[in-house]
Design a protein around this motif. Structure first.
Motif, PDB file in Angstrom:
ATOM      1  N   THR A 240       0.839  -1.191   0.000  1.00 48.36           N
ATOM      2  CA  THR A 240       0.000   0.000   0.000  1.00 48.36           C
ATOM      3  C   THR A 240       0.879   1.248   0.000  1.00 48.36           C
ATOM      4  N   PRO A 241       0.624   2.212  -0.904  1.00 47.25           N
ATOM      5  CA  PRO A 241       1.428   3.447  -0.919  1.00 47.25           C
ATOM      6  C   PRO A 241       1.318   4.199   0.398  1.00 47.25           C
ATOM      7  N   THR A 242       2.337   4.974   0.702  1.00 48.37           N
ATOM      8  CA  THR A 242       2.361   5.736   1.948  1.00 48.37           C
ATOM      9  C   THR A 242       1.452   6.961   1.853  1.00 48.37           C
ATOM     10  N   LEU A 243       1.044   7.436   3.028  1.00 46.89           N
ATOM     11  CA  LEU A 243       0.228   8.650   3.085  1.00 46.89           C
ATOM     12  C   LEU A 243       0.950   9.819   2.443  1.00 46.89           C
ATOM     13  N   SER A 244       2.254   9.910   2.650  1.00 42.59           N
ATOM     14  CA  SER A 244       3.009  11.050   2.126  1.00 42.59           C
ATOM     15  C   SER A 244       2.942  11.132   0.605  1.00 42.59           C
ATOM     16  N   LEU A 245       2.851   9.991  -0.070  1.00 47.68           N
ATOM     17  CA  LEU A 245       2.750  10.002  -1.528  1.00 47.68           C
ATOM     18  C   LEU A 245       1.513  10.770  -1.963  1.00 47.68           C
ATOM     19  N   PHE A 246       0.387  10.521  -1.299  1.00 44.94           N
ATOM     20  CA  PHE A 246      -0.857  11.195  -1.667  1.00 44.94           C
ATOM     21  C   PHE A 246      -0.849  12.653  -1.227  1.00 44.94           C
TER      22      PHE A 246
ATOM     23  N   LYS B 180      -0.258  18.534  -2.805  1.00 41.33           N
ATOM     24  CA  LYS B 180       0.503  19.757  -2.574  1.00 41.33           C
ATOM     25  C   LYS B 180       1.218  20.227  -3.843  1.00 41.33           C
ATOM     26  N   SER B 181       1.674  19.273  -4.649  1.00 41.09           N
ATOM     27  CA  SER B 181       2.431  19.614  -5.857  1.00 41.09           C
ATOM     28  C   SER B 181       1.552  19.751  -7.093  1.00 41.09           C
TER      29      SER B 181
ATOM     30  N   LEU C 191     -21.034  12.979   3.085  1.00 42.00           N
ATOM     31  CA  LEU C 191     -19.781  13.368   3.732  1.00 42.00           C
ATOM     32  C   LEU C 191     -18.625  12.807   2.917  1.00 42.00           C
ATOM     33  N   GLY C 192     -17.650  13.661   2.614  1.00 44.82           N
ATOM     34  CA  GLY C 192     -16.435  13.212   1.950  1.00 44.82           C
ATOM     35  C   GLY C 192     -15.311  13.085   2.948  1.00 44.82           C
ATOM     36  N   VAL C 193     -14.603  11.950   2.928  1.00 46.65           N
ATOM     37  CA  VAL C 193     -13.481  11.753   3.846  1.00 46.65           C
ATOM     38  C   VAL C 193     -12.243  11.311   3.082  1.00 46.65           C
ATOM     39  N   ASP C 194     -11.096  11.732   3.586  1.00 47.55           N
ATOM     40  CA  ASP C 194      -9.819  11.317   3.001  1.00 47.55           C
ATOM     41  C   ASP C 194      -8.779  11.287   4.108  1.00 47.55           C
ATOM     42  N   TYR C 195      -7.810  10.394   3.959  1.00 52.93           N
ATOM     43  CA  TYR C 195      -6.743  10.238   4.950  1.00 52.93           C
ATOM     44  C   TYR C 195      -5.692  11.326   4.807  1.00 52.93           C
ATOM     45  N   ALA C 196      -5.613  11.930   3.616  1.00 51.96           N
ATOM     46  CA  ALA C 196      -4.594  12.947   3.349  1.00 51.96           C
ATOM     47  C   ALA C 196      -5.140  14.330   3.686  1.00 51.96           C
ATOM     48  N   PRO C 197      -4.572  15.011   4.683  1.00 57.71           N
ATOM     49  CA  PRO C 197      -5.066  16.343   5.043  1.00 57.71           C
ATOM     50  C   PRO C 197      -5.056  17.320   3.867  1.00 57.71           C
ATOM     51  N   SER C 198      -4.060  17.229   3.003  1.00 56.77           N
ATOM     52  CA  SER C 198      -3.991  18.145   1.865  1.00 56.77           C
ATOM     53  C   SER C 198      -5.135  17.899   0.886  1.00 56.77           C
ATOM     54  N   ALA C 199      -5.620  16.652   0.801  1.00 58.76           N
ATOM     55  CA  ALA C 199      -6.768  16.361  -0.053  1.00 58.76           C
ATOM     56  C   ALA C 199      -8.019  17.047   0.483  1.00 58.76           C
ATOM     57  N   VAL C 200      -8.219  16.959   1.789  1.00 58.70           N
ATOM     58  CA  VAL C 200      -9.401  17.577   2.402  1.00 58.70           C
ATOM     59  C   VAL C 200      -9.343  19.098   2.254  1.00 58.70           C
ATOM     60  N   GLU C 201      -8.174  19.685   2.423  1.00 54.80           N
ATOM     61  CA  GLU C 201      -8.018  21.130   2.217  1.00 54.80           C
ATOM     62  C   GLU C 201      -8.359  21.497   0.773  1.00 54.80           C
TER      63      GLU C 201
END
Length: 208
Positions: free
Chosen positions: A4-10, A15-16, A65-75
């Motif tokens: 499973t890819p890491t959270l940081s990848l997403f 961010k980029s 409700l939309g949910v995501d593990y990546a804070p940058s996705a939610v932002e």
């Protein structure tokens, strides 16, 4: 997936601005589900990413409700909803712990296929806990018949994952739309920035 890819990848992809799944619109397959009347009641958009499906459904009056593990996705999703003038709800949440029996419909657009076998089993258990009896889970996942746009799963991967405790009502071939990034260009055979429709599976699974 092997791992499973890491959270940081997403998080880094948002961010980029290099997330190939951020296309500025909902996936056509999810739009078709709504038009077919297959989304109902209280809805969870799990792995919501940029929030396009949550925004679509909220704009149509769904309790979603939309949910995501990546804070940058939610932002990103919150900015997206504000820009479109839609009052949509988003939260940072772990797909492995979605809570207890709160949803009539769960939409998974390109989340299931990122998990390795062990995490996939945990994820499906979390879906089972979160889905009400009689509720539906819709899974849109890249197919192993694709050209390497992203993680891919086979028909048997889906059937095996949703075995005990589920009724697989439908498993059809469809497409998943994305934007080719430079790292994918050779595999896909298209220039970076090209919008492509890749082979995918669309599963409709009911919790009895």
């Amino acid at each position: 997936m092997d791992v499973t890819p890491t959270l940081s990848l997403f998080d880094d992809a948002y961010k980029s601005g290099t997330a190939p799944w951020v296309i500025g619109e909902p996936q056509p397959a999810i739009v078709d589900l709504e038009r077919a009347g297959l989304i109902r009641g209280t809805v969870l958009d799990v792995g919501c990413g940029a929030g396009e499906h949550t925004i679509l459904l909220a704009g149509l009056g769904y309790d979603v409700l939309g949910v995501d593990y990546a804070p940058s996705a939610v932002e990103h999703a919150r900015r997206n909803a504000e820009a479109k003038g839609v009052d949509a709800r988003f939260e940072v949440a772990d797909a492995m712990d979605l809570g207890e029996a709160a949803y009539d419909t769960i939409v998974d657009s390109a989340l299931f296929h990122i998990f390795d076998q062990s995490d996939r089993a945990r994820y499906v258990r979390s879906l089972h806990a979160a889905c009400r009896s009689g509720g539906l889970v819709h899974v849109l996942a890249l197919s192993d018949r694709g050209r390497g746009f992203g993680p891919e799963v086979s028909e048997s991967d889906i059937r095996d994952a949703f075995g005990d405790g589920w009724v697989l009502e439908s498993l059809a071939e469809t497409t998943y739309r994305g934007i080719v990034q430079s790292a994918q260009a050779d595999a896909i055979g298209s220039a970076a920035g090209t919008l492509v429709d890749e082979p995918a599976w669309l599963a409709r699974i009911r919790r009895p």
